[in-house]
Motif scaffolding. Structure first.
Motif, short mmCIF file in Angstrom:
data_model
loop_
_atom_site.label_atom_id
_atom_site.label_comp_id
_atom_site.label_asym_id
_atom_site.label_seq_id
_atom_site.Cartn_x
_atom_site.Cartn_y
_atom_site.Cartn_z
N ALA A 69 0.83 -1.20 0.00
CA ALA A 69 0.00 0.00 0.00
C ALA A 69 0.87 1.26 0.00
O ALA A 69 0.55 2.24 -0.68
N VAL A 70 1.98 1.22 0.75
CA VAL A 70 2.90 2.36 0.75
C VAL A 70 3.52 2.53 -0.64
O VAL A 70 3.63 3.66 -1.16
N GLU A 71 3.92 1.42 -1.25
CA GLU A 71 4.45 1.48 -2.62
C GLU A 71 3.44 2.14 -3.55
O GLU A 71 3.80 2.99 -4.38
N ASP A 72 2.19 1.73 -3.44
CA ASP A 72 1.15 2.26 -4.34
C ASP A 72 0.94 3.76 -4.13
O ASP A 72 0.75 4.52 -5.09
N VAL A 73 0.97 4.20 -2.87
CA VAL A 73 0.86 5.63 -2.59
C VAL A 73 2.01 6.38 -3.25
O VAL A 73 1.81 7.45 -3.85
N LEU A 74 3.22 5.83 -3.16
CA LEU A 74 4.37 6.49 -3.77
C LEU A 74 4.23 6.56 -5.29
O LEU A 74 4.49 7.61 -5.90
N ARG A 75 3.81 5.47 -5.90
CA ARG A 75 3.64 5.46 -7.36
C ARG A 75 2.64 6.52 -7.82
O ARG A 75 2.79 7.11 -8.91
N GLU A 76 1.63 6.75 -7.01
CA GLU A 76 0.54 7.67 -7.40
C GLU A 76 0.76 9.09 -6.88
O GLU A 76 -0.11 9.96 -7.06
N SER A 77 1.89 9.36 -6.27
CA SER A 77 2.12 10.63 -5.59
C SER A 77 2.45 11.79 -6.51
O SER A 77 2.38 12.95 -6.10
N GLY A 78 2.86 11.49 -7.74
CA GLY A 78 3.34 12.54 -8.62
C GLY A 78 4.82 12.84 -8.46
O GLY A 78 5.38 13.64 -9.22
N LEU A 79 5.46 12.22 -7.44
CA LEU A 79 6.89 12.39 -7.23
C LEU A 79 7.68 11.46 -8.13
O LEU A 79 7.16 10.46 -8.64
N GLU A 80 8.95 11.78 -8.34
CA GLU A 80 9.86 10.80 -8.92
C GLU A 80 10.13 9.75 -7.85
O GLU A 80 10.24 10.07 -6.67
N TRP A 81 10.24 8.48 -8.26
CA TRP A 81 10.39 7.44 -7.25
C TRP A 81 11.19 6.27 -7.78
O TRP A 81 11.32 6.05 -8.99
N ALA A 82 11.75 5.52 -6.83
CA ALA A 82 12.33 4.21 -7.09
C ALA A 82 12.03 3.35 -5.87
O ALA A 82 11.94 3.87 -4.74
N ILE A 83 11.86 2.06 -6.09
CA ILE A 83 11.52 1.13 -5.01
C ILE A 83 12.57 0.03 -4.97
O ILE A 83 12.89 -0.58 -5.99
N LEU A 84 13.11 -0.20 -3.78
CA LEU A 84 14.10 -1.26 -3.56
C LEU A 84 13.45 -2.38 -2.77
O LEU A 84 12.85 -2.14 -1.72
N ARG A 85 13.59 -3.60 -3.26
CA ARG A 85 12.99 -4.76 -2.59
C ARG A 85 14.07 -5.78 -2.26
O ARG A 85 14.28 -6.75 -3.00
N PRO A 86 14.79 -5.59 -1.17
CA PRO A 86 15.82 -6.57 -0.79
C PRO A 86 15.22 -7.81 -0.16
O PRO A 86 14.13 -7.79 0.41
#
Length: 279
Positions: free
Chosen positions: A115-132
Motif C-alpha cells: 500500500a505504501v508502494e502504491d501511494v508512492l507510485r501515485e504521488s506525482g513524485l519521482e520514485w524508485a523502489i528497492l525490494r531486498p
C-alpha cells in the motif's frame, strides 16, 4: 539536501556516509540522538509521528524512506510521510520495501508495504523502489553467542537464500537518489549466491580464524528468541521464508549488477568487514 531516514542502521549509515563523502548535503534522521559524519545534520524523529519529519523535509530535494519497525506501530500511518514529502517540495523518494511484496504478497506486513508502494507510485513524485531479500547483517544476531561460546544457534541450518550485503543496498539507494535513469525503477536486491546458516557460520569462522560450532534450533525455539525483538507475526513470517523459501526467494537477482555495474558482494566479504563484532 537529501534526507536519509533510518540513518544509523545497517543501510542508512553507509548511505549517509557515501552521500556526504560525495559532497551532498545530508540530513540524517533516526529515532534517537546519534553520531553522524562531519557536515551531516542530524534530526531525532519517530516515523510513527510523521509531523516530526517536517523540519528535515523543508528544503529537501530527495528522501530515502526506510520504515523499519515504525511500519508496524499501531498508530503509524507510513503513507502520510510521502504526502508530507510532496507538500514540502521533495522531488524524489527512494523507498526501501521488501522482496516479500512480490514473493509473498498476502502477508499482513507485505500488504501494508505494498500500500505504501502504491501511494508512492501515485504521488506525482519521482520514485524508485528497492525490494531486498534477507540481510547479511542479520548474522549480527549471533554476535554475542559467537563471542562468548563460539557457537551459532539458528533454525534451518541447511536451508539457504541469497542474502544481500546492506552496503550493496546503500550503494543502489545512492544511485537511485542521484541518477535520473532509475526513476520508476523497482529493484529486487539479493546477494550473488544462495547461502545457508551453516555456511554463514563457516564464513564467520574463516574471518575469525577460529572454529565456530553450529547448533540447530527448532522452529519454536527460534520464534521465541525472535519474538523478543520483533512482532510475533513478523517473526512467524520470517521463519516461514527461512524454512521454506519459494522459487522466487531462491532466485539470484541481476538488479545489483544492473544498477552498479558489478556483482553483489558475497557473505564472506561482509563477514570479513564486520569481524570485529564477533571477536
Amino acid at each position: 539536501m537529501i534526507v536519509v531516514t533510518g540513518a544509523t542502521g545497517n543501510v542508512g549509515r553507509p548511505l549517509t556516509r557515501a552521500l556526504a563523502e560525495a559532497g551532498h548535503q545530508v540530513t540524517a534522521v533516526s529515532r534517537h540522538a546519534a553520531a553522524v559524519p562531519d557536515g551531516v545534520r542530524h534530526l531525532a524523529a519517530d516515523l510513527a509521528e510523521p509531523t516530526g519529519l517536517e523540519p528535515a523535509l523543508t528544503g529537501a530535494e530527495a528522501l530515502f524512506l526506510l520504515l523499519s519497525g515504525d511500519l508496524h506501530a499501531a498508530e503509524a500511518s507510513p503513507a502520510d510521510i510521502i504526502g508530507r514529502a510532496a507538500t514540502s517540495g521533495v522531488r524524489r523518494v527512494v523507498l526501501l520495501s521488501t522482496q516479500g511484496v512480490a514473493t509473498r504478497p498476502l502477508g499482513a506486513t507485505r500488504i501494508v508495504m505494498r500500500a505504501v508502494e502504491d501511494v508512492l507510485r501515485e504521488s506525482g513524485l519521482e520514485w524508485a523502489i528497492l525490494r531486498p531479500g534477507g540481510f547479511a547483517s542479520n548474522a549480527l544476531w549471533w554476535a554475542e553467542s559467537i563471542r562468548a561460546r563460539r557457537v551459532v544457534a539458528a533454525p534451518f541450518g541447511d536451508v539457504g537464500v541469497p542474502i544481500i550485503d546492506p552496503a550493496d543496498i546503500a550503494e543502489v539507494a545512492a544511485a537511485c537518489l542521484l541518477e535520473d535513469r532509475h526513476t520508476g525503477g523497482v529493484y529486487e536486491l539479493t546477494g550473488p549466491e544462495v547461502i545457508t546458516p551453516r555456511q554463514q557460520a563457516e564464513a564467520v569462522a574463516a574471518a575469525l580464524g577460529s572454529p565456530v560450532r553450529f547448533h540447530e534450533l527448532t522452529r519454536d525455539e527460534a520464534k521465541a528468541a525472535m519474538a523478543r525483538s520483533m512482532p510475533a507475526e513478523l517473526a512467524e513470517d520470517t521463519l516461514t521464508i527461512l524454512g521454506s523459501p519459494n522459487p522466487a526467494e531462491l532466485r539470484v537477482s541481476p538488479d545489483v549488477q544492473r544498477v552498479l555495474g558489478r556483482a553483489p558482494r558475497p557473505f564472506a566479504d561482509w563477514a570479513a568487514r564486520n569481524v570485529a563484532a564477533f571477536r
